[in-house]
Enzyme design. Structure first.
Site, short mmCIF file in Angstrom:
data_model
loop_
_atom_site.label_atom_id
_atom_site.label_comp_id
_atom_site.label_asym_id
_atom_site.label_seq_id
_atom_site.Cartn_x
_atom_site.Cartn_y
_atom_site.Cartn_z
N ASP A 1 0.80 -1.07 -0.03
CA ASP A 1 0.04 0.09 -0.09
C ASP A 1 0.75 1.39 0.09
O ASP A 1 0.32 2.31 -0.58
CB ASP A 1 -1.00 -0.06 1.12
CG ASP A 1 -2.16 -0.72 0.75
OD1 ASP A 1 -2.48 -0.96 -0.09
OD2 ASP A 1 -2.83 -1.36 1.74
N TYR B 1 -9.50 1.08 2.45
CA TYR B 1 -9.30 1.29 3.83
C TYR B 1 -8.81 2.36 4.43
O TYR B 1 -8.33 3.08 3.72
CB TYR B 1 -8.30 0.18 4.24
CG TYR B 1 -8.74 -1.05 5.03
CD1 TYR B 1 -9.03 -1.21 6.25
CD2 TYR B 1 -9.02 -2.12 4.21
CE1 TYR B 1 -9.75 -2.35 6.71
CE2 TYR B 1 -9.74 -3.23 4.60
CZ TYR B 1 -10.15 -3.46 6.19
OH TYR B 1 -10.46 -4.60 6.62
#
Length: 644
Positions: free
Chosen positions: A301, A385
């Site tokens: 990420d 997220y």
């Protein structure tokens, strides 16, 4: 609200003093841009994938030597990637090379620019028609990068793995996936290389508009207010933050967020070093579904997406942080190379823990002191997220590192409406959270890079093992446990996992500095609840996130070893990263060493995680061990209302 433009130096004349560890300023970003243009390294068609502060020499910082300001730059021209280091002070290109076996992180234009070409492809149009979808204005398609190299094309092309969702009837596309349809695309040429069309499932229509959920007053929800009428207990001066007995610097980085430097504790008026640098190094989020459209969902990420948008995102006052907090701005480069101001990317505030720092009852009297805490907070939003990321400082010399996970879970559309029975095994790769909607099981792993300098840079790493001991010929006891300290000589000695049956303490200690009781001064890394990967080591997905195999590593300090999955994780061959570095098994005894802690958790989804997930927190501690001569918070004020 207290507002501080963290990179205020960018608004001052160039002659203003800039600390070598401060983030890049507006004028410095433009110097990088102009230097690369004048040298012929960049032109109108060049994408500035990354412009980050080149970390100055640690030795120079510790000895107060002057150092040139430099920037590390990743440039992309078509499908070619170049790395350059620009000396900002001298306005020269210090180094430049084409990276033959590495790729720049994806840009926003590559990510969302795939929508048009994908929806024009006849194979995609036909696949959508089979699913009853003919209005392409209600379809949104993206091309996501893949960290590991899984197809031959990735060696020479920038490959995006496309997927589509429905947009009508909702404010966002989470929970509206079009299953069984995936696309491989060359994002440079916009050519669709492959369309894979397998199973068909109805697009879910369960309500996911959490934004429109009405606020319902709950009984006994009376207001709670915290204020500091006399101002904060911390000071910020020339980029240095001081609070109670703590002193440290902080800058904001586009790739990893908050970076702490020169963390010290003031002990009896003397500053003592604890950590030279600390920051999150990488995030690894693999999903546990191997079907079409899901096998590629294993995300690095930080390293893959910070060029799409900065790793950390703006905070909302009164939600993420209290109104009395100090908020920090930062300046990062856009993909054109121009600087852009981002507001409210970090906050700093004190809070009462409503718990005692210590207490004891004696002869009917209660003795003790109330506790408070300093919190430095950022939030990362990566796709679905959200991560709330804290550095929490306690008066007793402890640092708590905490991550709260929230946001929207990734879901998969299913032909089956709901589980056929009441068992939890309707699908082995996830749980139903709504009709035709399965939340897919997945993991989260955060690698934290901790350059510990306990009372100086030369440290050793000690395992304080707890081992059982059998007691013979004693009717009162048959067994106890005793401690067995072991010094780690090399990197392999310090590759650690949490084992309840053979516990140990993980300690950075300075063999040259002894406390009043003749113990070497030390700081302990105290794990919290965490996890390790269950995937096979030969899985390409696992290889790029291989740091998740263990909870802790120790390496000798090496300036270019900063990111646990390597500097260039896009379409990576997984030859650069933490688990590759430790194969050298270098010495870590009585030298400058770095710790790497893996904070991880497995996530089996549940109905309570839909349509937006309650925040779930995980943390670990960095705490003193024989660092002080006694309890360092004996003299705290007896009341949080005291002026002290």
């Amino acid at each position: 609200m207290r507002k501080l433009a963290f990179l205020l130096t960018s608004l001052l004349p160039l002659v203003a003093q800039i600390h070598p560890l401060d983030g890049l300023t507006t004028s410095e970003f433009w110097t990088v841009y102009e230097t690369l243009q004048k040298s012929g390294q960049a032109d109108a068609d060049t994408t500035f994938s990354s412009v980050l502060l080149h970390p100055p020499s640690k030795q120079a910082i510790l000895t107060n030597q002057s150092v040139p300001r430099q920037a590390d730059v990743i440039l992309r021209k078509g499908n070619k990637t170049f790395a350059a280091t620009v000396n900002i002070t001298n306005k020269t290109v210090a180094s430049s090379q084409e990276l033959k076996d590495a790729q720049a992180p994806f840009s926003l234009s590559e990510l969302i620019g795939a929508d048009g070409p994908i929806k024009k492809d006849p194979r995609v149009i036909e696949a959508l028609k089979k699913r009853g979808i003919t209005d392409l204005r209600t379809v949104q398609c993206l091309a996501l990068p893949v960290a590991y190299r899984s197809t031959p094309e990735q060696a020479t092309q920038r490959i995006g793995f496309g997927a589509c969702s429905k947009t009508n009837g909702t404010l966002h596309t989470w929970g509206r996936s079009i299953e069984g349809l995936t696309i491989q695309m060359d994002v440079v040429t916009s050519k669709i290389l492959k369309v894979i069309d397998t199973e068909i499932a109805p697009v879910p229509s369960a309500d996911n508009n959490y934004e429109e959920i009405p606020e319902v007053p709950r009984p006994h929800s009376t207001p709670i207010s915290t204020s500091q009428p006399m101002g904060p207990g911390y000071k910020i001066e020339k980029g240095e933050i001081s609070w109670q007995n703590w002193q440290f610097r902080m800058r904001l980085d586009q790739r990893v967020g908050a970076v702490l430097n020169l963390v010290k504790v003031i002990d009896k008026g003397k500053p003592r070093s604890v950590m030279y640098e600390g920051h999150v190094s990488e995030l690894f989020v693999p999903y546990m579904d191997s079907t079409n459209g899901w096998s590629n969902r294993a995300f690095i990420d930080a390293g893959q997406f910070y060029s799409v948008s900065p790793f950390i995102k703006p905070l909302k006052i009164g939600l993420d942080c209290p109104s009395h907090a100090t908020y920090f701005d930062a300046i990062f480069a856009t993909d054109s190379g121009a600087p852009k101001l981002h507001s409210n990317l970090a906050c700093l505030f004190e809070r009462s823990l409503d718990t005692p720092a210590w207490r004891h009852g004696e002869d009917g009297q209660i003795y003790g002191r109330p506790n408070r805490q300093l919190v430095l907070r950022t939030t990362a939003v990566i796709g679905n997220y959200d991560y709330i990321m804290d550095w929490r400082f306690d008066p007793d010399g402890t640092i708590e590192v905490a991550v709260g996970a929230t946001g929207v879970i990734e879901t998969k559309a299913t032909a089956q409406k709901l589980p056929a029975d009441h068992s939890h095994n309707a699908t082995d790769t996830g749980q139903y959270v709504a009709e035709h909607t399965v939340g897919v099981n997945h993991d989260h792993y955060f690698s934290y890079r901790l350059d510990m300098d306990v009372d100086g840079a030369s440290n050793s790493f000690m395992l304080h093992k707890m081992v059982p001991k059998r007691i013979e010929n004693d009717p009162m006891r048959k067994s106890i446990w005793v401690t067995q300290p072991m010094m780690a000589a090399t990197e392999k000695d310090a590759i650690l996992d949490i084992k309840l049956e053979s516990p140990s303490m993980w300690m950075f200690m300075n063999p040259a500095v002894k406390g009043p009781l003749n113990y070497p001064t030390a700081y302990e890394i105290m794990p919290g609840a965490t996890a390790k990967s269950l995937m096979s080591p030969d899985d390409p997905t696992q290889q790029i996130g291989s740091f998740s195999e263990h909870q802790f590593y120790v390496t000798p300090y090496t300036p270019n070893e900063r990111y646990a999955s390597g500097t260039y994780p896009t379409s990576s061959t997984a030859k650069d990263g933490l688990t590759d570095w430790v194969k050298a098994n270098r010495s870590i005894a009585n030298t400058d060493i770095v710790g790497w802690y893996t904070l991880g958790f497995h996530h089996i989804t549940r109905s309570e995680d839909w349509p937006v997930m309650p925040a779930m927190w995980h943390s670990f501690l960095i705490r003193p061990f024989h660092f002080f001569d006694k309890n360092p918070v004996l003299d705290l004020p007896k009341s949080l209302q005291s002026r002290h």
